[in-house]
Write a protein that holds these residues in place. Structure first.
Motif, PDB file in Angstrom:
ATOM      1  N   LEU A   1      -3.904   3.365   7.238  1.00  0.00           N
ATOM      2  CA  LEU A   1      -4.881   2.045   7.090  1.00  0.00           C
ATOM      3  C   LEU A   1      -4.670   0.861   6.405  1.00  0.00           C
ATOM      4  N   SER A   2      -3.335   1.644   5.067  1.00  0.00           N
ATOM      5  CA  SER A   2      -3.387   0.492   4.484  1.00  0.00           C
ATOM      6  C   SER A   2      -1.943  -0.155   5.055  1.00  0.00           C
TER       7      SER A   2
ATOM      8  N   ALA B   1      -3.371  -2.901   7.519  1.00  0.00           N
ATOM      9  CA  ALA B   1      -3.972  -3.755   6.632  1.00  0.00           C
ATOM     10  C   ALA B   1      -3.725  -4.840   6.563  1.00  0.00           C
TER      11      ALA B   1
ATOM     12  N   ARG C   1      -7.613  -2.584   2.809  1.00  0.00           N
ATOM     13  CA  ARG C   1      -8.451  -2.074   3.621  1.00  0.00           C
ATOM     14  C   ARG C   1      -9.651  -1.699   3.257  1.00  0.00           C
TER      15      ARG C   1
END
Length: 206
Positions: free
Chosen positions: A34-35, A38, A45
């Motif tokens: 997810l980092s 983002a 995040r």
């Protein structure tokens, strides 16, 4: 001000979906973080968790955005009157294949779903989504084949459910070969010829 805030939120959400599509495509769903998503979107995040519960929720939203046109096709097929079920079936399959060829987002997410997802750990729920979508499409094929056979007073050489499973496998095989071969053949034209040949094998006149 409220309208502007909603527009900003929608823009952020779409940017995150765009980024997820790119990162999932490059790294696979299981390996993507997810980092990374983002960062690719130019967000945090926290922004992801504002819009999505987790990676599976983000994946499903990405799929929904690209496949809603396909769902509309299936909904139309289910809702339409059965005056020409065979023509409806052939047209639906061709439209699906043409849509995948012409829509880059749709093509990419199909490739992600087929080749870049591992049904492990947090992604086990994605398998259930795929199974439900397959079941719905196959049920629509079975319905149209049954109606077309009844309309033509044709005794199918196998149960309609089996015939639908074979047609579904033909569709999936063409799509996977086209994606794996990086569009090395004309998918709509090949699909149209293959489906018609299959239908003739069932006894239909096409």
């Amino acid at each position: 001000m409220a309208r502007r805030t909603k527009e900003d939120a929608d823009a952020t959400r779409n940017a995150l979906l765009d980024a997820a599509e790119l990162v999932f495509y490059e790294k696979g769903v299981a390996r993507a973080s997810l980092s990374e998503i983002a960062q690719t979107a130019g967000a945090t995040r926290g922004a992801i968790y504002w819009h999505f519960k987790d990676k599976v929720d983000l994946f499903n939203a990405m799929m929904d955005r690209a496949t809603l046109p396909l769902e509309r096709v299936c909904n139309a097929g289910e809702a339409a009157h059965a005056r020409e079920p065979l023509a409806q079936l052939r047209g639906m399959v061709e439209l699906l294949l043409r849509s995948i060829v012409s829509d880059a987002h749709m093509r990419r997410v199909f490739e992600i779903a087929l080749y870049r997802v591992e049904y492990v750990s947090e992604l086990r729920g994605v398998r259930e989504r795929h199974l439900a979508a397959h079941a719905r499409f196959q049920a629509l094929l079975e319905r149209n084949l049954s109606l077309a056979a009844a309309q033509a007073s044709l005794a199918l050489p196998m149960p309609a459910a089996m015939a639908a499973a074979g047609l579904h496998a033909l569709f999936n095989g063409l799509l996977q070969s086209w994606l794996l071969g990086e569009a090395s053949f004309d998918l709509p034209a090949t699909g149209r010829a293959a489906v018609d040949a299959y239908l003739r094998g069932l006894g239909f006149h096409v």
